[in-house]
Write an enzyme that holds these catalytic residues in place. Structure first.
Site, mmCIF file in Angstrom:
data_model
loop_
_atom_site.group_PDB
_atom_site.id
_atom_site.type_symbol
_atom_site.label_atom_id
_atom_site.label_comp_id
_atom_site.label_asym_id
_atom_site.label_seq_id
_atom_site.Cartn_x
_atom_site.Cartn_y
_atom_site.Cartn_z
ATOM 1 N N HIS A 135 -5.363 -15.302 11.806
ATOM 2 C CA HIS A 135 -4.732 -16.568 12.218
ATOM 3 C C HIS A 135 -3.813 -17.146 11.139
ATOM 4 C CE1 HIS A 135 -7.170 -19.141 9.594
ATOM 5 N NE2 HIS A 135 -8.115 -18.239 9.803
ATOM 6 N N HIS A 144 5.731 -4.320 5.824
ATOM 7 C CA HIS A 144 4.957 -3.253 6.462
ATOM 8 C C HIS A 144 3.478 -3.469 6.125
ATOM 9 C CE1 HIS A 144 4.200 1.393 6.947
ATOM 10 N NE2 HIS A 144 3.364 0.663 7.660
HETATM 11 C C1 LIG Z 1 0.093 2.026 -5.271
HETATM 12 C C2 LIG Z 1 1.031 3.184 -5.077
HETATM 13 C C3 LIG Z 1 2.311 2.692 -4.418
HETATM 14 C C4 LIG Z 1 1.352 3.727 -6.461
HETATM 15 O O1 LIG Z 1 2.222 4.802 -6.338
HETATM 16 P P1 LIG Z 1 2.989 5.301 -7.659
HETATM 17 O O2 LIG Z 1 3.832 4.222 -8.191
HETATM 18 O O3 LIG Z 1 3.628 6.601 -7.293
HETATM 19 O O4 LIG Z 1 1.839 5.476 -8.723
HETATM 20 P P2 LIG Z 1 1.057 6.806 -9.178
HETATM 21 O O5 LIG Z 1 0.601 7.595 -8.002
HETATM 22 O O6 LIG Z 1 1.896 7.465 -10.212
HETATM 23 O O7 LIG Z 1 -0.230 6.179 -9.860
HETATM 24 C C5 LIG Z 1 -0.174 5.386 -11.043
HETATM 25 C C6 LIG Z 1 -1.605 5.094 -11.467
HETATM 26 O O8 LIG Z 1 -2.215 4.214 -10.523
HETATM 27 C C7 LIG Z 1 -3.356 4.842 -9.907
HETATM 28 N N1 LIG Z 1 -3.290 4.519 -8.485
HETATM 29 C C8 LIG Z 1 -2.266 4.767 -7.632
HETATM 30 N N2 LIG Z 1 -2.532 4.295 -6.418
HETATM 31 C C9 LIG Z 1 -3.760 3.746 -6.476
HETATM 32 C C10 LIG Z 1 -4.577 3.104 -5.534
HETATM 33 N N3 LIG Z 1 -4.158 2.918 -4.281
HETATM 34 N N4 LIG Z 1 -5.773 2.638 -5.938
HETATM 35 C C11 LIG Z 1 -6.197 2.816 -7.221
HETATM 36 N N5 LIG Z 1 -5.448 3.421 -8.172
HETATM 37 C C12 LIG Z 1 -4.242 3.883 -7.793
HETATM 38 C C13 LIG Z 1 -3.177 6.339 -10.151
HETATM 39 O O9 LIG Z 1 -4.417 6.996 -10.153
HETATM 40 C C14 LIG Z 1 -2.508 6.326 -11.499
HETATM 41 O O10 LIG Z 1 -3.482 6.083 -12.478
HETATM 42 P P3 LIG Z 1 -3.381 6.762 -13.963
HETATM 43 O O11 LIG Z 1 -2.118 6.206 -14.561
HETATM 44 O O12 LIG Z 1 -4.632 6.293 -14.613
HETATM 45 O O13 LIG Z 1 -3.310 8.228 -13.714
HETATM 46 C C15 LIG Z 1 0.451 4.305 -4.156
HETATM 47 O O14 LIG Z 1 -0.537 5.064 -4.848
HETATM 48 C C16 LIG Z 1 -0.209 3.765 -2.894
HETATM 49 O O15 LIG Z 1 -1.366 3.350 -2.872
HETATM 50 N N6 LIG Z 1 0.588 3.784 -1.822
HETATM 51 C C17 LIG Z 1 0.177 3.264 -0.519
HETATM 52 C C18 LIG Z 1 0.440 4.341 0.499
HETATM 53 C C19 LIG Z 1 0.292 3.836 1.902
HETATM 54 O O16 LIG Z 1 -0.182 2.770 2.181
HETATM 55 N N7 LIG Z 1 0.759 4.633 2.839
HETATM 56 C C20 LIG Z 1 0.735 4.239 4.236
HETATM 57 C C21 LIG Z 1 1.782 5.008 4.990
HETATM 58 S S1 LIG Z 1 1.894 4.462 6.646
#
Ligand SMILES: CC(C)(COP(=O)(O)OP(=O)(O)OC[C@H]1O[C@@H](n2cnc3c(N)ncnc32)[C@H](O)[C@@H]1OP(=O)(O)O)[C@@H](O)C(=O)NCCC(=O)NCCS
Length: 207
Positions: A135, A144
């Site tokens: 709500h 998104h």
């Molecule tokens: C948060 C996010 C954007 C980060 O992506 P990124 O900038 O490429 O970052 P990286 O994958 O290089 O990760 C960087 C650090 O954060 C950590 N990390 C990344 N995503 C994380 C998450 N969701 N939760 C906890 N830790 C996360 C990684 O383990 C890494 O840790 P380290 O430095 O200790 O190795 C991505 O991991 C994410 O969660 N994307 C959401 C995807 C989604 O919702 N998709 C839906 C499609 S419809």
């Protein structure tokens, strides 16, 4: 041939949007995409590029932009509108959207999602599979909310922000413009614009 629904973007999200439109009874669905090797194994074909769609947008009953990048989706939507396209708002028949909420033009609410009373959803927003927007939430343009994410009541999500798959956002918090909430994050306090946060409780990883 003219009429029907044009979908700009024939990748994974585009196919989800087409499936949603099909469930809503759209008889003619046509993809446009700059890539021609996409949308395989669907009943719908790619009729041309984004530029082709710009040239013929007004010939369709409605147009929807199914591009995953939030900023790009919003820019394309505004560009299409400026050339006379009518923007579709697609709400899957098995999504639950309160009649006392507002869903803006060019937005999609996918199967299993819930948008509750008093919510205001801007244009070009994706409320993805099974996400809930409770709500009085406000989702600004180009947001998104990824599959399975949950926004408690009164959350405001700034323009072009991304709430990752399975994330949870505490009531009456604010997610700033262009922020990125990682998959599974638990947001318990407001987040500044442009920040990328992960974990429980959600903490910044980098800008
Ligand atoms: C948060 C996010 C954007 C980060 O992506 P990124 O900038 O490429 O970052 P990286 O994958 O290089 O990760 C960087 C650090 O954060 C950590 N990390 C990344 N995503 C994380 C998450 N969701 N939760 C906890 N830790 C996360 C990684 O383990 C890494 O840790 P380290 O430095 O200790 O190795 C991505 O991991 C994410 O969660 N994307 C959401 C995807 C989604 O919702 N998709 C839906 C499609 S419809």
């Amino acid at each position: 041939m003219s009429g029907g629904l044009a979908i700009l973007g024939a990748g994974g999200h585009g196919r989800v949007v087409a499936d949603c439109a099909d469930a809503l009874g759209w008889q003619r669905i046509v993809f446009f995409d700059d890539r021609h090797d996409v949308a395989l194994e669907t009943p719908w074909s790619v009729a041309g590029s984004g530029e082709d769609l710009m040239a013929q947008a007004s010939a369709f009953d409605a147009v929807v932009v199914a591009v995953g990048n939030n900023r790009m989706r919003l820019e394309l939507l505004l560009a299409l509108r400026s050339v006379g396209a009518r923007l579709a708002t697609l709400i899957h028949p098995r999504a639950t959207v309160s009649g006392r909420s507002v869903i803006g033009p060019g937005s999609v609410v996918i199967a299993g999602a819930v948008v509750n009373i008093g919510a205001r959803v801007g244009q070009g927003v994706i409320v993805n599979t099974g996400a809930t927007v409770d709500h009085d939430c406000v989702l600004e343009d180009g947001v998104h909310v990824a599959p399975g994410a949950h926004l408690a009541g009164g959350v405001r999500v700034g323009k072009e922000s991304w709430i990752g798959v399975g994330a949870v956002v505490r009531e009456y918090t604010f997610v700033g413009e262009g922020a990125f909430v990682g998959a599974g994050a638990v947001v318990v306090a407001s987040i500044d614009a442009g920040l990328k946060v992960v974990g429980n409780p959600a903490r910044q990883i980098r800008r």
